[in-house]
Motif scaffolding. Structure first.
Motif, PDB file in Angstrom:
ATOM      1  N   PHE A   1       9.148   9.029 -18.271  1.00 51.53           N
ATOM      2  CA  PHE A   1       9.645   7.654 -18.415  1.00 51.53           C
ATOM      3  C   PHE A   1       8.570   6.643 -17.980  1.00 51.53           C
ATOM      4  N   TYR A   2       7.802   6.996 -16.919  1.00 51.18           N
ATOM      5  CA  TYR A   2       6.794   6.039 -16.414  1.00 51.18           C
ATOM      6  C   TYR A   2       5.676   5.796 -17.411  1.00 51.18           C
ATOM      7  N   GLU A   3       5.515   6.704 -18.389  1.00 57.44           N
ATOM      8  CA  GLU A   3       4.468   6.513 -19.398  1.00 57.44           C
ATOM      9  C   GLU A   3       4.873   5.445 -20.405  1.00 57.44           C
ATOM     10  N   GLY A   4       6.132   5.036 -20.371  1.00 59.95           N
ATOM     11  CA  GLY A   4       6.579   3.971 -21.266  1.00 59.95           C
ATOM     12  C   GLY A   4       7.541   4.455 -22.338  1.00 59.95           C
ATOM     13  N   TYR A   5       7.812   5.753 -22.382  1.00 66.46           N
ATOM     14  CA  TYR A   5       8.770   6.279 -23.367  1.00 66.46           C
ATOM     15  C   TYR A   5      10.175   5.839 -23.008  1.00 66.46           C
ATOM     16  N   SER A   6      10.996   5.669 -24.015  1.00 67.08           N
ATOM     17  CA  SER A   6      12.400   5.378 -23.757  1.00 67.08           C
ATOM     18  C   SER A   6      13.072   6.689 -23.337  1.00 67.08           C
ATOM     19  N   MET A   7      14.248   6.589 -22.780  1.00 66.29           N
ATOM     20  CA  MET A   7      14.965   7.803 -22.376  1.00 66.29           C
ATOM     21  C   MET A   7      15.287   8.685 -23.592  1.00 66.29           C
ATOM     22  N   LYS A   8      15.528   8.043 -24.735  1.00 68.76           N
ATOM     23  CA  LYS A   8      15.801   8.811 -25.962  1.00 68.76           C
ATOM     24  C   LYS A   8      14.569   9.625 -26.358  1.00 68.76           C
ATOM     25  N   GLU A   9      13.391   9.034 -26.156  1.00 68.90           N
ATOM     26  CA  GLU A   9      12.149   9.752 -26.480  1.00 68.90           C
ATOM     27  C   GLU A   9      11.887  10.873 -25.468  1.00 68.90           C
ATOM     28  N   VAL A  10      12.106  10.563 -24.184  1.00 70.34           N
ATOM     29  CA  VAL A  10      11.864  11.564 -23.135  1.00 70.34           C
ATOM     30  C   VAL A  10      12.684  12.830 -23.398  1.00 70.34           C
ATOM     31  N   THR A  11      13.910  12.620 -23.893  1.00 74.52           N
ATOM     32  CA  THR A  11      14.830  13.755 -24.042  1.00 74.52           C
ATOM     33  C   THR A  11      14.930  14.273 -25.484  1.00 74.52           C
TER      34      THR A  11
ATOM     35  N   PHE B   1      17.005   7.120 -11.987  1.00 72.54           N
ATOM     36  CA  PHE B   1      16.306   6.448 -13.084  1.00 72.54           C
ATOM     37  C   PHE B   1      17.076   5.172 -13.469  1.00 72.54           C
ATOM     38  N   PRO B   2      16.344   4.125 -13.872  1.00 74.49           N
ATOM     39  CA  PRO B   2      17.018   2.855 -14.153  1.00 74.49           C
ATOM     40  C   PRO B   2      17.770   2.850 -15.481  1.00 74.49           C
ATOM     41  N   GLU B   3      17.546   3.866 -16.312  1.00 77.00           N
ATOM     42  CA  GLU B   3      18.306   3.932 -17.566  1.00 77.00           C
ATOM     43  C   GLU B   3      18.836   5.348 -17.719  1.00 77.00           C
ATOM     44  N   HIS B   4      20.069   5.466 -18.207  1.00 79.76           N
ATOM     45  CA  HIS B   4      20.662   6.796 -18.335  1.00 79.76           C
ATOM     46  C   HIS B   4      20.337   7.383 -19.712  1.00 79.76           C
TER      47      HIS B   4
ATOM     48  N   GLY C   1      15.560  12.190  -8.798  1.00 75.77           N
ATOM     49  CA  GLY C   1      14.723  11.801  -9.937  1.00 75.77           C
ATOM     50  C   GLY C   1      14.496  10.303  -9.939  1.00 75.77           C
ATOM     51  N   VAL C   2      13.224   9.896  -9.866  1.00 76.36           N
ATOM     52  CA  VAL C   2      12.873   8.469  -9.829  1.00 76.36           C
ATOM     53  C   VAL C   2      11.913   8.150 -10.979  1.00 76.36           C
ATOM     54  N   GLN C   3      11.781   6.848 -11.275  1.00 75.81           N
ATOM     55  CA  GLN C   3      10.957   6.496 -12.428  1.00 75.81           C
ATOM     56  C   GLN C   3       9.455   6.525 -12.162  1.00 75.81           C
ATOM     57  N   GLY C   4       9.006   6.357 -10.878  1.00 81.07           N
ATOM     58  CA  GLY C   4       7.584   6.241 -10.634  1.00 81.07           C
ATOM     59  C   GLY C   4       7.042   4.976 -11.290  1.00 81.07           C
ATOM     60  N   PRO C   5       5.743   4.806 -11.528  1.00 81.33           N
ATOM     61  CA  PRO C   5       4.692   5.776 -11.204  1.00 81.33           C
ATOM     62  C   PRO C   5       4.207   5.709  -9.749  1.00 81.33           C
ATOM     63  N   THR C   6       4.721   4.775  -8.955  1.00 78.93           N
ATOM     64  CA  THR C   6       4.294   4.781  -7.554  1.00 78.93           C
ATOM     65  C   THR C   6       4.925   5.967  -6.843  1.00 78.93           C
ATOM     66  N   PHE C   7       4.199   6.560  -5.923  1.00 82.89           N
ATOM     67  CA  PHE C   7       4.834   7.487  -4.995  1.00 82.89           C
ATOM     68  C   PHE C   7       5.697   6.628  -4.076  1.00 82.89           C
ATOM     69  N   GLU C   8       6.488   7.252  -3.228  1.00 82.88           N
ATOM     70  CA  GLU C   8       7.432   6.500  -2.414  1.00 82.88           C
ATOM     71  C   GLU C   8       6.771   5.840  -1.202  1.00 82.88           C
ATOM     72  N   THR C   9       7.322   4.702  -0.818  1.00 81.04           N
ATOM     73  CA  THR C   9       6.939   4.117   0.465  1.00 81.04           C
ATOM     74  C   THR C   9       7.621   4.963   1.544  1.00 81.04           C
TER      75      THR C   9
END
Ligand code: HPA
Length: 293
Positions: free
Chosen positions: A82-92, A134-137, A183-191
């Motif tokens: 998802f962090y690469e810019g793909y939509s959730m439909k594309e990811v799956t 993830f911010p989108e299901h 599961g998180v969107q990234g691309p940052t690692f966590e604070t």
């Protein structure tokens, strides 16, 4: 979208010479498994109609049809994040195609940061459940006819497969842990505060993949099994910096063990019907594992 999935599946069906029931997403820690596949038939993503196009240069993904330990499999070398810019439909999308091709069991791997204080870098964590941040299901929008509008998620990670992995790890004396993957969107690692929060809400490890694919597989009735390589640790009192290179290095070290478990699981998925796991406690898998040692 449904028509596109059908079109892609038909294109592949015309070219496939096997009918695999098992698929594997070769995420971080499993790249080596690709070299063990024999009788290969490879399809670069760029050749497959409707497949998402890779945005990262030199990151050419492909679908591999072949055999692993005598079992017909379909492997995805390279996944869409998802962090690469793909939509959730594309990811799956690939998982939807897998369903159309007749896949019944999906194995996935990933790299993740550990928040469970019992974890060590290089540990393999068998995923028992997840928390979707993830911010989108991936199931948002018109429901696909493969599953219900409001899917039950009680046993998203197949308990039989978890038991089998436990048996294999014990036989081969491989240390495994169990836990909840956030599961998180990234691309940052966590604070540090985020790692702490994910621990507080019930997570054992956090990563940027897997959850979308697993949700869609579950919606399609595909049994799933996932393993995380714990490549870094976060959320403890002493902050630990993390870099992509360190994540890669830790994953590479854990790779032989992850490969061994997955190879054996795939072999048994076709050759063994039941497992003897009477001591496995599904309520507290990590605890039960510790008490067995
Ligand atoms: N956070 C998120 N994703 C990751 C991590 C992490 O700490 N390590 C590897 N992938």
């Amino acid at each position: 979208m449904y028509e596109k999935i059908q079109e892609t599946a038909s294109w592949l069906k015309e070219r496939m010479t096997t009918s695999p029931k098992t698929a594997i997403v070769l995420g971080t820690g499993l790249g080596q498994l690709a070299s063990e596949i024999t009788d290969k038939r490879e399809f670069p993503y760029s050749d497959i109609p409707n497949f998402p196009v890779s945005t990262v240069e030199g990151h050419s993904g492909k679908l591999i049809f072949g055999k692993l330990g005598g079992v017909d499999i379909l492997a995805m070398q390279g996944r869409f994040h998802f962090y690469e810019g793909y939509s959730m439909k594309e990811v799956t999308f690939p998982v939807r195609v897998m369903y159309e091709l007749g896949i019944k069991t999906l194995f996935v791997s990933n790299a993740a940061g550990g928040m469970n204080p019992a974890f060590k870098i290089g540990d393999l964590m068998i995923i028992t459940d997840h928390i979707n941040m993830f911010p989108e299901h991936p199931l948002r929008g018109k429901n696909f006819p493969t599953g219900p509008r409001f899917p039950d998620m009680h046993e998203t990670y197949d308990m039989e497969l978890i038991k089998e992995a436990t048996a294999i790890a014990r036989e081969k004396k491989i240390r495994v842990t169990y836990g909840v993957y956030v599961g998180v969107q990234g691309p940052t690692f966590e604070t540090p505060a985020e790692y702490k929060m994910y621990r507080m809400i019930g997570g054992d490890a956090v990563g940027m993949s897997t959850v979308p694919e697993v949700i869609v597989a579950h919606h399609c009735g595909i049994r799933t099994f996932g393993v995380s390589v714990i490549t870094d640790l976060g959320g403890f009192d002493t902050p630990v910096e993390v870099s992509h290179e360190e994540v890669q290095e830790a994953a590479n070290k854990a790779q032989p063990l992850m490969t061994e478990i997955m190879r054996e699981m795939i072999f048994r998925s076709e050759h063994v019907q039941s497992t003897d796991m009477e001591t496995f406690n599904t309520d507290h898998p990590t605890e039960s594992w510790k008490s067995q040692k």
